[in-house]
Design a protein around this motif. Structure first.
Motif, PDB file in Angstrom:
ATOM      1  N   UNK A 119      -5.360 -56.276 -30.837  1.00  0.00           N
ATOM      2  CA  UNK A 119      -4.333 -57.195 -31.320  1.00  0.00           C
ATOM      3  C   UNK A 119      -3.510 -56.577 -32.452  1.00  0.00           C
ATOM      4  N   UNK A 120      -2.207 -56.728 -32.348  1.00  0.00           N
ATOM      5  CA  UNK A 120      -1.259 -56.401 -33.416  1.00  0.00           C
ATOM      6  C   UNK A 120      -0.728 -57.710 -33.983  1.00  0.00           C
ATOM      7  N   UNK A 155       0.565 -50.737 -36.278  1.00  0.00           N
ATOM      8  CA  UNK A 155       1.580 -51.100 -37.271  1.00  0.00           C
ATOM      9  C   UNK A 155       1.318 -50.442 -38.624  1.00  0.00           C
ATOM     10  N   UNK A 156       0.468 -49.444 -38.672  1.00  0.00           N
ATOM     11  CA  UNK A 156       0.187 -48.657 -39.883  1.00  0.00           C
ATOM     12  C   UNK A 156      -0.300 -49.528 -41.041  1.00  0.00           C
ATOM     13  N   UNK A 157      -1.014 -50.599 -40.712  1.00  0.00           N
ATOM     14  CA  UNK A 157      -1.549 -51.540 -41.707  1.00  0.00           C
ATOM     15  C   UNK A 157      -0.475 -52.221 -42.545  1.00  0.00           C
ATOM     16  N   UNK A 162      -4.210 -55.188 -37.034  1.00  0.00           N
ATOM     17  CA  UNK A 162      -3.759 -53.835 -36.705  1.00  0.00           C
ATOM     18  C   UNK A 162      -4.808 -53.091 -35.893  1.00  0.00           C
ATOM     19  N   UNK A 163      -5.212 -53.668 -34.758  1.00  0.00           N
ATOM     20  CA  UNK A 163      -6.083 -52.934 -33.844  1.00  0.00           C
ATOM     21  C   UNK A 163      -5.214 -51.917 -33.116  1.00  0.00           C
ATOM     22  N   UNK A 164      -5.432 -50.653 -33.355  1.00  0.00           N
ATOM     23  CA  UNK A 164      -4.641 -49.638 -32.684  1.00  0.00           C
ATOM     24  C   UNK A 164      -4.830 -49.690 -31.176  1.00  0.00           C
TER      25      UNK A 164
END
Length: 177
Positions: A119-120, A155-157, A162-164
């Motif tokens: 998830x993002x 999303x680079x935190x 921010x699950x890659x």
């Protein structure tokens, strides 16, 4: 902000265009820290190259990536990206020109903010890709390109979720046009 855009546009347009490279990509593999497997295919177009030296080039391009997963839900997303790519070449030329490349901080729009259980927070993400490539001599020029890499979206935190999203093995095939 408008003056920054004007300066950047002027610099980009003032440089000689030597890229015009079209690549198709496909790949897949297990998502780290997850039970799902991801697959991808897409197309990249590098339209600008800045030659910092014989050994360092920076490409600017755009890409379309389709990502799918074997998870039960949220099986597909699409990503539209703009990318900078740093190419690092060895000193010696060979049958084809091998190089290491890295794409980082390529702003991306992802069509959904979830792929499987990854998830993002929203639809804004960055594309990162790192790998090894070779420009292969064909018709007396280095026209063909073969790349092997790892592709990542996150999303680079910048946001809380921010699950890659990863594809550990990607092959790009292409040519100068």
């Amino acid at each position: 902000m408008k003056w920054v855009l004007a300066v950047v546009s002027t610099i980009l347009l003032a440089q000689p265009v030597i890229a015009d490279e079209l690549l198709v990509s496909f790949g897949g593999g297990p998502q780290p820290d997850s039970s799902q497997n991801n697959k991808t295919y897409g197309i990249d177009y590098s339209f600008k190259t800045f030659e910092k030296s014989y050994r360092q080039h920076i490409d600017i391009g755009v890409s379309y990536t389709e990502l799918t997963t074997d998870a039960d839900e949220n099986k597909r997303i699409r990503a539209f990206s703009i990318y900078p790519q740093l190419n690092l070449y060895p000193r010696q030329r060979s049958w084809g020109q091998p190089y290491f490349f890295v794409r980082a901080l390529g702003p991306s729009y992802i069509s959904r903010n979830q792929l499987g259980n990854r998830r993002q927070d929203n639809n804004f993400s960055f594309q990162a890709q790192v790998g090894y490539a070779a420009r292969i001599n064909w018709r007396g020029k280095e026209d063909l390109v073969l790349m092997v890499s790892w592709k990542h979206f996150s999303n680079a935190n910048l946001f809380s979720d921010n699950d890659g999203i990863d594809v550990p093995f990607v092959i790009n095939l292409g040519m100068k046009i």
